[in-house]
Motif scaffolding. Structure first.
Motif, PDB file in Angstrom:
ATOM      1  N   ARG A 267     194.513   0.457  63.232  1.00 53.16           N
ATOM      2  CA  ARG A 267     193.526  -0.285  63.766  1.00 53.16           C
ATOM      3  C   ARG A 267     193.697  -1.745  63.214  1.00 53.16           C
ATOM      4  NH1 ARG A 267     188.972   2.416  66.223  1.00 53.16           N
ATOM      5  NH2 ARG A 267     187.605   0.679  64.963  1.00 53.16           N
ATOM      6  N   VAL A 268     194.076  -1.845  61.977  1.00 52.11           N
ATOM      7  CA  VAL A 268     194.151  -3.210  61.059  1.00 52.11           C
ATOM      8  C   VAL A 268     195.495  -3.928  61.984  1.00 52.11           C
ATOM      9  CG1 VAL A 268     194.912  -4.373  59.088  1.00 52.11           C
ATOM     10  CG2 VAL A 268     193.270  -2.655  59.087  1.00 52.11           C
ATOM     11  N   ALA A 269     196.523  -3.177  62.410  1.00 48.97           N
ATOM     12  CA  ALA A 269     197.530  -3.750  62.984  1.00 48.97           C
ATOM     13  C   ALA A 269     197.318  -4.401  64.442  1.00 48.97           C
ATOM     14  CB  ALA A 269     198.837  -3.016  63.029  1.00 48.97           C
ATOM     15  N   ASN A 270     196.408  -3.533  64.860  1.00 51.87           N
ATOM     16  CA  ASN A 270     195.709  -4.122  66.285  1.00 51.87           C
ATOM     17  C   ASN A 270     194.404  -4.913  66.380  1.00 51.87           C
ATOM     18  OD1 ASN A 270     197.608  -2.697  68.841  1.00 51.87           O
ATOM     19  ND2 ASN A 270     197.375  -1.098  67.181  1.00 51.87           N
ATOM     20  N   GLY A 271     194.002  -5.384  65.274  1.00 52.28           N
ATOM     21  CA  GLY A 271     193.107  -6.230  65.194  1.00 52.28           C
ATOM     22  C   GLY A 271     191.686  -5.331  65.405  1.00 52.28           C
ATOM     23  N   ILE A 272     191.809  -4.318  65.648  1.00 50.78           N
ATOM     24  CA  ILE A 272     190.254  -3.458  65.769  1.00 50.78           C
ATOM     25  C   ILE A 272     189.343  -3.001  64.536  1.00 50.78           C
ATOM     26  CG2 ILE A 272     189.492  -1.190  66.781  1.00 50.78           C
ATOM     27  CD1 ILE A 272     192.420  -1.188  68.113  1.00 50.78           C
ATOM     28  N   ASP A 273     188.180  -3.649  64.759  1.00 49.42           N
ATOM     29  CA  ASP A 273     187.147  -3.496  63.754  1.00 49.42           C
ATOM     30  C   ASP A 273     185.784  -3.629  64.101  1.00 49.42           C
ATOM     31  OD1 ASP A 273     185.832  -3.219  61.336  1.00 49.42           O
ATOM     32  OD2 ASP A 273     186.242  -5.283  60.459  1.00 49.42           O
ATOM     33  N   ASP A 274     184.927  -2.597  63.974  1.00 49.76           N
ATOM     34  CA  ASP A 274     183.694  -2.526  64.588  1.00 49.76           C
ATOM     35  C   ASP A 274     182.551  -2.816  63.575  1.00 49.76           C
ATOM     36  OD1 ASP A 274     184.645  -1.769  66.950  1.00 49.76           O
ATOM     37  OD2 ASP A 274     184.685   0.283  66.490  1.00 49.76           O
ATOM     38  N   SER A 275     183.062  -2.828  62.186  1.00 46.38           N
ATOM     39  CA  SER A 275     181.869  -3.048  61.012  1.00 46.38           C
ATOM     40  C   SER A 275     181.090  -4.276  61.139  1.00 46.38           C
ATOM     41  CB  SER A 275     182.503  -2.924  59.770  1.00 46.38           C
ATOM     42  OG  SER A 275     183.547  -3.986  59.776  1.00 46.38           O
ATOM     43  N   PRO A 276     180.068  -4.057  61.096  1.00 49.03           N
ATOM     44  CA  PRO A 276     179.019  -5.257  60.808  1.00 49.03           C
ATOM     45  C   PRO A 276     179.329  -6.201  59.507  1.00 49.03           C
ATOM     46  CG  PRO A 276     177.809  -3.773  60.729  1.00 49.03           C
ATOM     47  CD  PRO A 276     179.036  -3.092  60.711  1.00 49.03           C
ATOM     48  N   VAL A 277     179.081  -7.642  59.776  1.00 44.56           N
ATOM     49  CA  VAL A 277     178.644  -8.555  58.724  1.00 44.56           C
ATOM     50  C   VAL A 277     177.315  -8.108  58.068  1.00 44.56           C
ATOM     51  CG1 VAL A 277     178.476 -10.725  57.686  1.00 44.56           C
ATOM     52  CG2 VAL A 277     180.180 -10.231  59.392  1.00 44.56           C
ATOM     53  N   THR A 278     177.282  -7.399  56.783  1.00 42.22           N
ATOM     54  CA  THR A 278     176.113  -6.886  56.552  1.00 42.22           C
ATOM     55  C   THR A 278     175.624  -7.611  55.046  1.00 42.22           C
ATOM     56  OG1 THR A 278     176.573  -4.795  57.325  1.00 42.22           O
ATOM     57  CG2 THR A 278     174.960  -4.736  55.755  1.00 42.22           C
ATOM     58  N   PRO A 279     174.687  -8.466  55.366  1.00 41.88           N
ATOM     59  CA  PRO A 279     174.029  -9.117  53.869  1.00 41.88           C
ATOM     60  C   PRO A 279     173.353  -7.942  53.019  1.00 41.88           C
ATOM     61  CG  PRO A 279     173.207 -10.362  55.710  1.00 41.88           C
ATOM     62  CD  PRO A 279     173.946  -9.175  56.174  1.00 41.88           C
ATOM     63  N   GLY A 280     173.583  -8.080  51.742  1.00 41.41           N
ATOM     64  CA  GLY A 280     172.990  -7.378  50.843  1.00 41.41           C
ATOM     65  C   GLY A 280     173.921  -5.877  51.000  1.00 41.41           C
ATOM     66  N   THR A 281     175.125  -5.761  51.379  1.00 37.91           N
ATOM     67  CA  THR A 281     175.828  -4.714  51.584  1.00 37.91           C
ATOM     68  C   THR A 281     175.975  -3.736  50.141  1.00 37.91           C
ATOM     69  OG1 THR A 281     177.859  -3.585  52.492  1.00 37.91           O
ATOM     70  CG2 THR A 281     178.106  -5.826  51.530  1.00 37.91           C
ATOM     71  N   HIS A 282     176.386  -4.878  49.201  1.00 38.73           N
ATOM     72  CA  HIS A 282     176.478  -4.299  47.889  1.00 38.73           C
ATOM     73  C   HIS A 282     175.216  -4.074  46.816  1.00 38.73           C
ATOM     74  CE1 HIS A 282     180.741  -5.164  48.685  1.00 38.73           C
ATOM     75  NE2 HIS A 282     180.385  -6.580  48.918  1.00 38.73           N
ATOM     76  N   ALA A 283     174.213  -3.945  47.841  1.00 39.82           N
ATOM     77  CA  ALA A 283     173.241  -3.751  46.877  1.00 39.82           C
ATOM     78  C   ALA A 283     172.406  -2.590  47.074  1.00 39.82           C
ATOM     79  CB  ALA A 283     171.845  -4.513  47.378  1.00 39.82           C
ATOM     80  N   GLY A 284     171.787  -1.917  46.064  1.00 37.42           N
ATOM     81  CA  GLY A 284     171.283  -0.551  46.053  1.00 37.42           C
ATOM     82  C   GLY A 284     172.580   0.377  45.771  1.00 37.42           C
ATOM     83  N   GLU A 285     172.983   0.238  44.544  1.00 35.58           N
ATOM     84  CA  GLU A 285     174.199   1.011  44.118  1.00 35.58           C
ATOM     85  C   GLU A 285     174.122   2.747  44.414  1.00 35.58           C
ATOM     86  OE1 GLU A 285     174.101  -1.967  40.669  1.00 35.58           O
ATOM     87  OE2 GLU A 285     172.846  -1.449  42.206  1.00 35.58           O
ATOM     88  N   LYS A 286     175.287   3.124  44.886  1.00 37.68           N
ATOM     89  CA  LYS A 286     175.033   4.540  45.029  1.00 37.68           C
ATOM     90  C   LYS A 286     175.811   5.377  43.842  1.00 37.68           C
ATOM     91  CE  LYS A 286     174.773   4.926  50.057  1.00 37.68           C
ATOM     92  NZ  LYS A 286     175.235   5.455  51.287  1.00 37.68           N
ATOM     93  N   SER A 287     176.641   4.224  43.098  1.00 36.11           N
ATOM     94  CA  SER A 287     177.155   4.783  41.828  1.00 36.11           C
ATOM     95  C   SER A 287     177.304   3.630  40.630  1.00 36.11           C
ATOM     96  CB  SER A 287     178.575   5.520  41.984  1.00 36.11           C
ATOM     97  OG  SER A 287     179.470   4.402  42.552  1.00 36.11           O
ATOM     98  N   VAL A 288     177.488   3.946  39.611  1.00 35.36           N
ATOM     99  CA  VAL A 288     177.654   2.852  38.532  1.00 35.36           C
ATOM    100  C   VAL A 288     178.907   3.391  37.755  1.00 35.36           C
ATOM    101  CG1 VAL A 288     176.818   1.629  36.457  1.00 35.36           C
ATOM    102  CG2 VAL A 288     175.159   2.204  38.562  1.00 35.36           C
ATOM    103  N   GLY A 289     179.851   2.408  37.452  1.00 35.87           N
ATOM    104  CA  GLY A 289     180.997   2.818  36.698  1.00 35.87           C
ATOM    105  C   GLY A 289     181.460   1.327  35.952  1.00 35.87           C
ATOM    106  N   HIS A 290     182.302   1.656  34.806  1.00 37.19           N
ATOM    107  CA  HIS A 290     182.869   0.510  34.044  1.00 37.19           C
ATOM    108  C   HIS A 290     184.530   1.156  33.918  1.00 37.19           C
ATOM    109  CE1 HIS A 290     179.836  -2.300  33.412  1.00 37.19           C
ATOM    110  NE2 HIS A 290     178.952  -1.472  33.414  1.00 37.19           N
ATOM    111  N   MET A 291     185.270   0.266  33.917  1.00 35.31           N
ATOM    112  CA  MET A 291     186.734   0.635  33.785  1.00 35.31           C
ATOM    113  C   MET A 291     187.223  -0.430  32.830  1.00 35.31           C
ATOM    114  SD  MET A 291     189.674   2.258  34.675  1.00 35.31           S
ATOM    115  CE  MET A 291     189.381   3.128  36.394  1.00 35.31           C
ATOM    116  N   MET A 292     187.899   0.047  31.925  1.00 35.99           N
ATOM    117  CA  MET A 292     188.526  -0.928  30.783  1.00 35.99           C
ATOM    118  C   MET A 292     190.099  -0.608  30.541  1.00 35.99           C
ATOM    119  SD  MET A 292     187.198  -0.971  26.848  1.00 35.99           S
ATOM    120  CE  MET A 292     185.426  -0.847  27.229  1.00 35.99           C
TER     121      MET A 292
END
Length: 420
Positions: free
Chosen positions: A240-265
């Motif tokens: 789909r990427v190669a064919n330029g196909i993408d139905d996802s919306p532009v979503t403000p606050g898409t990273h708000a309201g975490e469903k997980s919290v993690g830290h990598m070191m």
């Protein structure tokens, strides 16, 4: 582009960290500048290089010593991550003066859906030029703009074309793909790195057009033969990427309201002993627990992962467990993380390690358990949180972090592993 189609932009800040530094220091305007990990030690990697530095062959992610070998006049600046975050948020506010649909993709890239406001600015290219002018005037940072009817086309237009032309603007339409994107080698495609390029080459797919024009069922069949029966989703996403196909919306606050919290070191050296690794596990659990407390959540599903230094021959594991009760207390997370690590670690040296928590519920409503220490420990940790929020992360640390294995003091002056 018809009025019925969406108009999406991906706006990228050119050489962002270096551009911010040059905008604040006019004396560097005509000099090659790079932002790098540790200028004092002449070590680390290049995080960003200005166009002048790039003209000498300096590239992002190469070692500082290699870059200096290419350009002895290179001005090296220590990263200031808090400054870059603040500047990124200021640029977001500029974008929001053109549309209310702004979705950050990274610190220097953001998607804009301008479908509803494009008529106010004279068309896509006119709007792109106005965005460039306003960001440059206010911040001194030059931007490049990719335009398409969806996010994939906008991202592709920016990365492969807008960054390479004088205007820094390119509009990519579906009917243009055969003569533009499809002519590029497969390694130029979004989401395709070096390892996947090798896989595609072995599958007889050398260009983006080769992938796009191969029937999807055939792509899936080839992926199954190479990666196994569970590779259908990956095959379809890349097709789909190669064919330029993408139905996802532009979503403000898409990273708000975490469903997980993690830290990598990523550690400064290989860690060989369980005792040293447990120091890092404790520091990571403290970071995760503190973040969970700040958003008022407790979690029950704990994940621990580690990796060796040789990424071409990966070692390590990534496993999760369900704790006996939800918690956001450091000690609870640490006790379970140690158990999980001890069960899975094969004794090989560790260079990268991470902890994450999910399965959230509200922290102010939970079932009591026998010998429950969450309320007592919660009050203690809430007090340390207040101290750290007011005076900085290094104001109070655990004694074990003062040992040679500890990284808490070093991380206290950094954001995301880089200096604030």
């Amino acid at each position: 582009m018809s009025s019925k189609q969406r108009v999406i932009m991906l706006v990228d800040c050119q050489s962002f960290y270096a551009s911010v530094e040059k905008s604040l220091r006019p004396e560097l305007h005509d000099k090659p500048v790079a932002v790098a990990g540790d200028p004092e030690r002449r070590s680390g990697i290049i995080l960003a290089a200005c166009p002048i530095a790039k003209s000498y062959g300096v590239t992002t992610a190469e070692r500082l010593g290699e870059a200096l070998g290419k350009c002895r006049e290179l001005v090296i600046i220590k990263p200031r991550m808090q400054l870059y975050i603040d500047m990124s948020m200021q640029i977001t506010q500029i974008y929001e003066s053109f549309t209310d649909l702004v979705e950050p993709y990274s610190i220097d890239e953001q998607f804009l859906d301008v479908t509803g406001s494009i008529h106010l600015f004279g068309g896509p290219e006119s709007l792109a030029r106005q965005i460039q002018f306003k960001v440059k005037t206010i911040t001194g940072v030059h931007t490049r703009v990719g335009i398409g009817e969806n996010k994939i086309l906008a991202k592709t237009a920016c990365d492969n074309f807008a960054k390479k032309n004088e205007s820094g603007i390119f509009e990519l339409r579906r009917e243009m793909l055969a003569n533009t994107l499809w002519q590029l080698p497969i390694n130029k495609m979004f989401m395709v790195g070096g390892r996947m390029t090798g896989h595609f080459t072995r599958l007889g797919i050398n260009s983006i057009g080769d992938l796009a024009q191969t029937p999807l069922l055939d792509v899936k069949r080839r992926f199954r033969a190479r990666f196994g029966k569970d590779s259908d989703i990956q095959a379809e996403v890349l097709w789909r990427v190669a064919n330029g196909i993408d139905d996802s919306p532009v979503t403000p606050g898409t990273h708000a309201g975490e469903k997980s919290v993690g830290h990598m070191m990523t550690l400064p050296r290989d860690y060989y002993t369980r005792q040293d690794i447990r120091v890092i596990l404790l520091e990571l659990c403290e970071l995760v627990a503190r973040r969970c407390r700040s958003i008022g959540k407790m979690g029950r599903t704990l994940s621990v992962g580690c990796q060796g230094a040789d990424y071409d021959h990966p070692t390590g594991f990534n496993r999760q467990m369900t704790m006996s009760y939800p918690s956001n207390c450091t000690n609870d997370l640490y006790y379970n993380a140690c158990q999980l690590f001890d069960q899975r670690w094969d004794g090989l040296p560790v260079r990268r390690i991470g902890v994450s928590l999910t399965g959230f519920q509200r922290a102010d409503e939970y079932q009591l358990v026998f010998n429950d220490t969450r309320e007592r420990l919660g009050k203690l940790e809430a007090a340390t949180d207040r101290l750290k929020n007011k005076y900085g992360d290094g104001v109070i640390i655990r004694a074990v972090s003062k040992t040679a294995a500890g990284q808490a003091l070093d991380r206290a002056v950094k954001i995301g592993g880089h200096y604030k």
